[in-house]
Motif scaffolding. Structure first.
Motif, mmCIF file in Angstrom:
data_model
loop_
_atom_site.group_PDB
_atom_site.id
_atom_site.type_symbol
_atom_site.label_atom_id
_atom_site.label_comp_id
_atom_site.label_asym_id
_atom_site.label_seq_id
_atom_site.Cartn_x
_atom_site.Cartn_y
_atom_site.Cartn_z
ATOM 1 N N ARG A 137 15.885 -26.945 84.610
ATOM 2 C CA ARG A 137 15.225 -25.647 84.514
ATOM 3 C C ARG A 137 13.723 -25.692 84.784
ATOM 4 N NH1 ARG A 137 19.554 -25.957 81.203
ATOM 5 N NH2 ARG A 137 20.777 -24.067 80.810
ATOM 6 N N ALA A 138 13.079 -26.799 84.468
ATOM 7 C CA ALA A 138 11.622 -26.893 84.587
ATOM 8 C C ALA A 138 11.221 -27.615 85.871
ATOM 9 C CB ALA A 138 11.052 -27.622 83.369
ATOM 10 N N ALA A 139 9.924 -27.567 86.176
ATOM 11 C CA ALA A 139 9.431 -28.240 87.382
ATOM 12 C C ALA A 139 9.494 -29.758 87.224
ATOM 13 C CB ALA A 139 8.000 -27.796 87.670
ATOM 14 N N PHE A 140 9.019 -30.257 86.065
ATOM 15 C CA PHE A 140 8.985 -31.704 85.822
ATOM 16 C C PHE A 140 9.113 -31.926 84.326
ATOM 17 C CE2 PHE A 140 7.056 -36.016 85.749
ATOM 18 C CZ PHE A 140 7.713 -36.593 86.833
ATOM 19 N N VAL A 141 9.935 -32.903 83.934
ATOM 20 C CA VAL A 141 10.152 -33.191 82.515
ATOM 21 C C VAL A 141 9.923 -34.677 82.267
ATOM 22 C CG1 VAL A 141 11.756 -33.051 80.570
ATOM 23 C CG2 VAL A 141 11.881 -31.357 82.383
ATOM 24 N N VAL A 142 9.097 -34.970 81.259
ATOM 25 C CA VAL A 142 8.797 -36.360 80.905
ATOM 26 C C VAL A 142 9.211 -36.610 79.463
ATOM 27 C CG1 VAL A 142 7.001 -38.109 80.638
ATOM 28 C CG2 VAL A 142 6.835 -36.442 82.488
ATOM 29 N N GLY A 143 10.007 -37.649 79.261
ATOM 30 C CA GLY A 143 10.343 -38.089 77.914
ATOM 31 C C GLY A 143 9.508 -39.308 77.564
ATOM 32 N N THR A 144 9.042 -39.375 76.317
ATOM 33 C CA THR A 144 8.277 -40.553 75.908
ATOM 34 C C THR A 144 9.058 -41.357 74.876
ATOM 35 O OG1 THR A 144 7.054 -39.665 73.986
ATOM 36 C CG2 THR A 144 6.181 -39.159 76.194
#
Length: 223
Positions: free
Chosen positions: A30-37
């Motif tokens: 759904r989003a442009a870019f997703v980052v998990g930490t």
């Protein structure tokens, strides 16, 4: 200004947990870019299309800064920051288990506080941002033998409301406040409980999506 979710870059802490990993998958479509930490990467993974997992220690301001630098270089401005990392302990009365108090305070509260402190100036500078913290209904009602957890989550609630009161002009801070979440770990720990009353990961994701879309500040969404 109105932003659509498919224009947003989203950060989700605690990405190896059940909820955060579900949210990564949910928002990556759904989003442009997703980052998990995560605190430690088992192996270095290359970004998949618009999704990446990176190392970040949320108890270390320098580590958070490095992560933010990497994300902004890779994807641009961070629009949504979800403080999902956390932990749970129980089994001691308030006068027992002294180590649990520090552990829960650091794991649930300081991780959220540190991340908020680092991301807020950037969001304020851009005039847009969503911070979403992870609360708990147990901290509203209390829970026997889980004092450290309840108190640490109550601190997260108070932090959320304070940030909301201090900010406006497009930057909001809200909390999602679930009861027991339906995860494999919780089912394993509470096999005889009524699982039908538990909160599903999908319901949490849908509610977080609504918070992101809302202009309301200081939402405390009980699910």
């Amino acid at each position: 200004k109105i932003m659509k979710i498919d224009e947003m870059n989203i950060v989700i802490t605690g990405a190896n947990g059940a909820l955060a990993s579900y949210l990564l998958d949910y928002f990556s479509t759904r989003a442009a870019f997703v980052v998990g930490t995560v605190r430690q990467l088992a192996k270095t993974s290359k970004p998949k299309n618009n999704e990446a997992i990176i190392e970040m220690d949320p108890l270390d301001h320098y580590s958070i800064d490095e992560a933010i630098d990497w994300i902004t270089n890779e994807a641009g401005d961070i629009h949504v920051w979800m403080n999902i990392i956390g932990g749970f302990t129980m089994g001691n009365h308030v006068e027992e288990g002294h180590d649990d108090w520090t552990y829960m305070y650091n794991t649930n509260f300081m991780t959220a506080l540190n991340c908020c402190q680092q991301i807020l100036p950037l969001m304020k500078n851009k005039g847009w941002g969503r911070i979403i913290n992870m609360g708990s209904q147990t901290s509203i009602n209390g829970m026997p033998l889980a004092g450290p957890y309840c108190a640490s989550k109550a601190a997260v609630h108070s932090l959320t409301q304070t940030i909301a009161l201090e900010n406006s002009n497009g930057v909001t801070c809200s909390a999602i406040i679930p009861g027991i979440i339906d995860t494999p770990v919780n089912r394993n720990n509470m096999p005889k409980a009524d699982h039908s009353s538990w909160v599903t990961l999908e319901v949490l994701a849908q509610n977080i999506k609504k918070i992101i879309a809302s202009k309301e500040n200081g939402l405390m969404v009980e699910v």
